[in-house]
Scaffold this motif. Structure first.
Motif, PDB file in Angstrom:
ATOM      1  N   UNK A  49       2.248  11.486  -2.661  1.00 22.54           N
ATOM      2  CA  UNK A  49       3.397  10.582  -2.544  1.00 22.54           C
ATOM      3  C   UNK A  49       3.974  10.517  -1.139  1.00 22.54           C
ATOM      4  N   UNK A  50       3.650  11.515  -0.334  1.00 27.01           N
ATOM      5  CA  UNK A  50       4.228  11.488   1.006  1.00 27.01           C
ATOM      6  C   UNK A  50       3.826  12.684   1.843  1.00 27.01           C
ATOM      7  N   UNK A  51       3.995  12.510   3.143  1.00 23.72           N
ATOM      8  CA  UNK A  51       3.733  13.575   4.101  1.00 23.72           C
ATOM      9  C   UNK A  51       4.969  13.723   4.966  1.00 23.72           C
ATOM     10  N   UNK A  52       5.328  14.953   5.280  1.00 18.65           N
ATOM     11  CA  UNK A  52       6.445  15.185   6.195  1.00 18.65           C
ATOM     12  C   UNK A  52       5.952  16.051   7.344  1.00 18.65           C
ATOM     13  N   UNK A  68       0.774   2.845  12.004  1.00 23.10           N
ATOM     14  CA  UNK A  68       0.575   3.694  10.832  1.00 23.10           C
ATOM     15  C   UNK A  68       0.390   2.771   9.625  1.00 23.10           C
ATOM     16  N   UNK A  69      -0.571   3.085   8.743  1.00 24.35           N
ATOM     17  CA  UNK A  69      -0.870   2.177   7.631  1.00 24.35           C
ATOM     18  C   UNK A  69       0.148   2.201   6.498  1.00 24.35           C
ATOM     19  N   UNK A  70       1.136   3.083   6.586  1.00 22.99           N
ATOM     20  CA  UNK A  70       2.191   3.141   5.553  1.00 22.99           C
ATOM     21  C   UNK A  70       3.554   3.091   6.234  1.00 22.99           C
ATOM     22  N   UNK A  71       4.585   2.866   5.447  1.00 23.74           N
ATOM     23  CA  UNK A  71       5.952   2.913   5.978  1.00 23.74           C
ATOM     24  C   UNK A  71       6.270   4.331   6.465  1.00 23.74           C
ATOM     25  N   UNK A  72       7.030   4.394   7.540  1.00 27.76           N
ATOM     26  CA  UNK A  72       7.425   5.686   8.096  1.00 27.76           C
ATOM     27  C   UNK A  72       8.946   5.712   8.246  1.00 27.76           C
ATOM     28  N   UNK A 120       9.074  13.269  10.631  1.00 26.01           N
ATOM     29  CA  UNK A 120       8.351  12.020  10.403  1.00 26.01           C
ATOM     30  C   UNK A 120       7.919  12.017   8.947  1.00 26.01           C
ATOM     31  N   UNK A 121       8.441  11.058   8.194  1.00 24.89           N
ATOM     32  CA  UNK A 121       8.125  11.000   6.771  1.00 24.89           C
ATOM     33  C   UNK A 121       7.282   9.766   6.495  1.00 24.89           C
ATOM     34  N   UNK A 122       6.036   9.987   6.084  1.00 24.37           N
ATOM     35  CA  UNK A 122       5.121   8.886   5.767  1.00 24.37           C
ATOM     36  C   UNK A 122       5.079   8.745   4.255  1.00 24.37           C
ATOM     37  N   UNK A 123       5.388   7.548   3.774  1.00 25.45           N
ATOM     38  CA  UNK A 123       5.500   7.321   2.343  1.00 25.45           C
ATOM     39  C   UNK A 123       4.675   6.121   1.910  1.00 25.45           C
ATOM     40  N   UNK A 124       3.648   6.275   1.067  1.00 25.48           N
ATOM     41  CA  UNK A 124       3.078   7.542   0.602  1.00 25.48           C
ATOM     42  C   UNK A 124       2.147   8.128   1.659  1.00 25.48           C
ATOM     43  N   UNK A 125       1.455   9.215   1.343  1.00 21.43           N
ATOM     44  CA  UNK A 125       0.475   9.768   2.273  1.00 21.43           C
ATOM     45  C   UNK A 125      -0.576   8.694   2.578  1.00 21.43           C
ATOM     46  N   UNK A 126      -0.851   8.446   3.874  1.00 20.47           N
ATOM     47  CA  UNK A 126      -1.819   7.386   4.212  1.00 20.47           C
ATOM     48  C   UNK A 126      -3.218   7.716   3.698  1.00 20.47           C
ATOM     49  N   UNK A 127      -3.911   6.696   3.210  1.00 20.92           N
ATOM     50  CA  UNK A 127      -5.327   6.890   2.874  1.00 20.92           C
ATOM     51  C   UNK A 127      -6.189   6.262   3.969  1.00 20.92           C
ATOM     52  N   UNK A 128      -5.573   5.417   4.794  1.00 24.73           N
ATOM     53  CA  UNK A 128      -6.274   4.890   5.964  1.00 24.73           C
ATOM     54  C   UNK A 128      -5.802   5.646   7.191  1.00 24.73           C
TER      55      UNK A 128
ATOM     56  N   UNK B 121      14.676  14.676  -0.567  1.00 29.75           N
ATOM     57  CA  UNK B 121      13.681  13.598  -0.544  1.00 29.75           C
ATOM     58  C   UNK B 121      12.995  13.521  -1.895  1.00 29.75           C
ATOM     59  N   UNK B 122      13.208  12.400  -2.585  1.00 27.74           N
ATOM     60  CA  UNK B 122      12.595  12.185  -3.900  1.00 27.74           C
ATOM     61  C   UNK B 122      11.400  11.264  -3.708  1.00 27.74           C
ATOM     62  N   UNK B 123      10.238  11.718  -4.134  1.00 25.81           N
ATOM     63  CA  UNK B 123       9.001  10.975  -3.900  1.00 25.81           C
ATOM     64  C   UNK B 123       8.211  10.795  -5.190  1.00 25.81           C
ATOM     65  N   UNK B 124       7.984   9.559  -5.656  1.00 28.70           N
ATOM     66  CA  UNK B 124       8.592   8.303  -5.185  1.00 28.70           C
ATOM     67  C   UNK B 124      10.018   8.157  -5.720  1.00 28.70           C
ATOM     68  N   UNK B 125      10.638   6.999  -5.481  1.00 29.18           N
ATOM     69  CA  UNK B 125      11.967   6.734  -6.048  1.00 29.18           C
ATOM     70  C   UNK B 125      11.866   6.829  -7.569  1.00 29.18           C
TER      71      UNK B 125
END
Lengths: 133, 133
Positions: A49-52, A68-72, A120-128, B121-125
């Motif tokens: 779900x995410x990387x910090x 970055x391929x996901x929202x940060x 730096x919080x990447x949501x979700x964890x990038x697969x690309x 941090x709640x992942x996901x919402x």
């Protein structure tokens, strides 16, 4: 059980607690991970779900511009941070969150005289893979 | 473009930057949201992939024990934090991340003499509601 006022409801599944459910990671003890930006980078959370990642950036130092391929989301823990996202640039201080959407070139720089620390919080964890520009 | 060493690849889609891509939220300026725990709670990020809430907890104050339907990560920004997850309890200091899995009763308390500030941090919402115990 009393439903949470803001969230309410009682449909949440209560799971049996097991030893080891709590995982504690101290930034000071986390391993440094080599990275193309040459900053001190420590991954402190890494789930689907995410990387910090905790970054320590020295005065004058910055990240290379990248995508970055996901929202940060960036959270400034300490110091001053110059953030550039697309055509926009802003200088922000501690306890500020900056959202950087997926696919937009962005970078961070430390314009101050003391160290900058950023989550730096990447949501979700990038697969690309991220791409340097 | 040069592929990122750690992540590599060049399959990431570059999107056209638009004004407003950068969203800046200062904790000091974010609105306080009423909550059943009686702590100062400010939501500083709220997307489908995740929610980030900044809590300020006074000495001796804590959250009611509750269950969250998604995984939660706590990051201690300032102060001392007593974390209880299931049967486990630990006291941690600043710059520590604690993982709390979905469905396990948990709580936070400020055992110190100065304020405690924590990013939740709640992942996901969550789409289901939290439950107080």
């Amino acid at each position: 059980m009393v439903a949470d006022e803001e969230l309410g409801g009682d449909s949440v599944k209560v799971l049996p607690a097991r030893l080891g459910d709590m995982i504690v990671t101290e930034v000071s003890a986390a391993p440094v991970r080599p990275n193309p930006h040459g900053v001190e980078s420590k991954t402190i959370y890494d789930c689907e779900q995410g990387q910090i990642v905790h970054l320590t950036i020295r005065p004058g130092q910055g990240l290379k511009k990248h995508i970055t391929p996901v929202d940060v989301a960036f959270y400034v823990v300490e110091g001053e941070c110059e953030v550039e996202i697309g055509e926009e640039k802003e200088r922000v201080g501690p306890d500020t969150l900056v959202e950087s959407p997926a696919g937009i070139p962005h970078t961070l720089r430390n314009p101050g005289a003391s160290q900058l620390r950023v989550l730096v919080m990447k949501l979700p964890r990038p697969v690309e893979k991220s791409v340097l520009l």
